[in-house]
Design an enzyme around this catalytic site. Structure first.
Site, mmCIF file in Angstrom:
data_model
loop_
_atom_site.group_PDB
_atom_site.id
_atom_site.type_symbol
_atom_site.label_atom_id
_atom_site.label_comp_id
_atom_site.label_asym_id
_atom_site.label_seq_id
_atom_site.Cartn_x
_atom_site.Cartn_y
_atom_site.Cartn_z
ATOM 1 N N HIS A 178 0.862 -1.176 0.096
ATOM 2 C CA HIS A 178 -0.169 -0.124 0.191
ATOM 3 C C HIS A 178 0.838 1.394 0.007
ATOM 4 C CE1 HIS A 178 0.448 -0.431 4.325
ATOM 5 N NE2 HIS A 178 0.382 0.860 4.330
ATOM 6 N N GLU A 216 6.810 4.562 13.400
ATOM 7 C CA GLU A 216 5.713 4.054 13.904
ATOM 8 C C GLU A 216 5.558 4.551 15.561
ATOM 9 O OE1 GLU A 216 3.174 1.063 11.318
ATOM 10 O OE2 GLU A 216 5.246 0.327 11.903
ATOM 11 N N ASP A 235 8.597 -7.630 8.142
ATOM 12 C CA ASP A 235 7.176 -7.112 8.139
ATOM 13 C C ASP A 235 7.288 -5.634 7.262
ATOM 14 O OD1 ASP A 235 4.581 -6.637 8.731
ATOM 15 O OD2 ASP A 235 5.201 -5.025 10.263
ATOM 16 N N HIS A 240 8.008 -2.465 2.201
ATOM 17 C CA HIS A 240 7.758 -0.991 1.828
ATOM 18 C C HIS A 240 9.096 -0.167 1.912
ATOM 19 C CE1 HIS A 240 3.875 -2.009 3.306
ATOM 20 N NE2 HIS A 240 3.946 -2.083 4.380
ATOM 21 N N LYS A 331 8.735 0.029 15.858
ATOM 22 C CA LYS A 331 7.324 0.242 16.540
ATOM 23 C C LYS A 331 7.834 1.115 17.682
ATOM 24 C CE LYS A 331 5.159 -2.474 13.861
ATOM 25 N NZ LYS A 331 4.027 -1.876 12.906
#
Ligand code: NAP
Length: 484
Positions: A178, A216, A235, A240, A331
């Site tokens: 995305h 994030e 991940d 990405h 994260k």
């Protein structure tokens, strides 16, 4: 400036996993926004499919509720909601058995685009592809959309590619990342290949280094099992960050055509050197006032899965030899921020003397939040007192520059789902790209396992482990701040 909405061809879109989190929170709201924008043709339909024993009305109610929560509505959108819901249907079926497939077949219409969105766990991708063929639902106008993760390593990605290839041509397979659907990511290509200004400077002669940060603030809540098996490298970096690196580093394609663009991206991945162990830092967020630590969240006191990675990569080709790419993602960091910083070299000689300081240009491409591009340029500090230099941003914030009608550009899923219907694969990953990315990622992970590497703890709300700062410092550089 008037935004142009070109209606797509009539379509049936089947969302396997239509009751799941991704479908309800992202895909259906994206489709609703495109419906409100007038991009749907007259009789397009969406069919949610999952094992749950819901009636179509119950599914419509569930969807209406999700839309109210996830798609901010203007007064006219509230009116449009009923029209949208009339185009929404539901079938109860199981990807792993024959149950429900005949009912789905009856709902599909002939002579139109037929898209099947696999919004289910990856173990169901193969069985779904097989059953679509088995039940004779695929035609030349059929597309399948596959969510991430695409494999766990090179072997599993190859196996998945082979399974999908047994039932569909590569031209029918849309592997979603995305990040590629974000407005700024496409603008990155427009900025690079639509202007003469940047391209001559876009190489190791003028670019000192490049920083790609995807930070994030969220942890891994609700995804503990998956994340514990994946970690940040699988991940985020393999997909990405790798895609962003490709778009920055690739050569200009001959035309803006799906295979021409993807050929160039593939060349970049294949030109990546293996990452040296001392050029990579892994981190894991520790317990603190902000909440429990990673190991508490996954209930594994000995977990060695990384929630943070910073690394230095090299693209070994003529354009980039000698210009490092620093990638970092994590994260529970200080702010949510995805940004690419292209850091240009200092001017070779300062005519203003040492007291004017050293100044280098930087191009910052912000993907989220507040998509936009900033060019840092050096000017004279206003006022008397001699030639003092300061850096000021030339800001191309799209929301401001493009006028009120473009304040709210389509989100990534809106663009990507409409591209699927249009049959445009430019913003989707090709099978060989995914495999090449795993071929680069696997040895890094294998190295950690062989060395028994343990991630460095870092505080929630920080910029990551201190070693990531050292990674830069050793090279005489520093990370740009992580700002919201
Ligand atoms: P989820 O909330 O667990 O939803 C899974 C969906 O699949 C449910 O609708 C479930 O409904 C259905 N399902 C499960 N087994 C099935 C079967 N045998 N046959 C038919 N339907 C079945 O998962 P999700 O978070 O939406 O994620 C879906 C996919 O997207 C995953 O591959 C995930 O990695 C990927 N993804 C998710 C996100 C996100 O933000 N959520 C982001 C990126 C990628 P029933 O149980 O009723 O069958």
């Amino acid at each position: 400036m008037v935004s142009r909405v070109i209606p797509v061809d009539p379509f049936d879109l089947v969302i396997f996993g239509g009751t799941g989190d991704l479908a309800q929170r992202k895909i259906l709201p994206a489709l609703f926004r495109r419906y409100c924008a007038g991009q749907w043709p007259e009789d397009a339909q969406i069919i949610g499919a999952a094992r749950g024993d819901h009636t179509p009305d119950e599914f419509r109610k569930m969807t209406a509720e999700s839309l109210r929560q996830n798609a901010p509505m203007r007064a006219q959108d509230v009116d449009a909601l009923n029209g949208f819901l009339q185009r929404v249907d539901y079938v109860s079926l199981d990807a792993l058995s024959a149950e429900g497939w005949q009912s789905l077949a009856k709902k599909l219409k002939e002579n139109r685009v037929r898209a099947f969105y696999f919004s289910v766990g990856p173990s169901l991708f193969g069985p779904l592809a097989e059953r679509i063929r088995l039940h004779d639902m695929a035609s030349e106008h059929t597309r399948i959309v596959v969510e991430k993760p695409f494999g766990h390593d090179l072997g599993s990605a190859r196996a998945l590619n082979a399974t999908l290839a047994a039932h569909f041509d590569e031209g029918q397979i849309y592997r979603i990342d995305h990040y590629l659907g974000k407005e700024t990511v496409q603008n990155l290509m427009a900025v690079r290949f639509g202007n003469m200004l940047f391209e001559p400077l876009w190489n190791s002669q003028y670019v000192d280094h490049i920083q790609i940060t995807v930070a994030e603030t969220v942890g891994i809540d609700g995804r503990e099992d998956y994340y514990e098996r994946a970690g940040a490298m699988r991940d985020m970096v393999q997909n990405h960050l790798m895609q962003l690196l490709c778009l920055i580093a690739m050569e200009p394609p001959a035309k803006f055509d799906p295979d021409a663009v993807r050929d160039e991206k593939l060349k970049v991945i294949r030109a990546l050197d293996p990452v040296e162990p001392h050029h990579i830092v892994r981190g894991q967020f520790a317990a603190g006032p902000e909440g429990p630590g990673y190991r508490d969240v996954v209930s594994n006191p000995r977990s060695t899965t990384e929630s943070y990675v910073a690394l230095r990569a090299h693209v070994s080709n003529w354009r980039w030899a000698g210009t490092p790419f620093y990638l970092r993602t994590g994260k529970r960091l200080v702010a949510r921020s995805s940004v690419i910083n292209v850091m240009f070299k200092d001017a070779p000689h300062s005519i203003f003397g040492e007291e004017a300081g050293r100044h280098a240009n930087a191009l910052s491409i912000r993907l989220q939040p507040n998509e936009g591009i900033t060019l840092k340029v050096t000017i004279k500090e206003p006022g008397p007192g001699g030639m003092r230099l300061i850096d000021v941003p030339l800001d191309m914030s799209f929301a401001e520059a493009l006028g009120p009608e473009n304040q709210d550009p389509p989100d990534a899923y809106e663009r990507l789902v409409m591209d699927v219907i249009r049959g445009n694969q430019t913003l989707f990953m090709r099978g060989d790209e995914v495999e090449a990315a795993w071929a680069w990622t696997d040895p890094v992970i294998a190295g950690w396992q062989a060395r028994g590497d343990v991630p460095k703890p870092y505080d929630s709300g920080s910029t990551g482990p201190g070693d990531a700062e050292l990674l830069m410092k050793r090279d005489g550089r520093r990370w740009q701040g992580i700002k919201p």
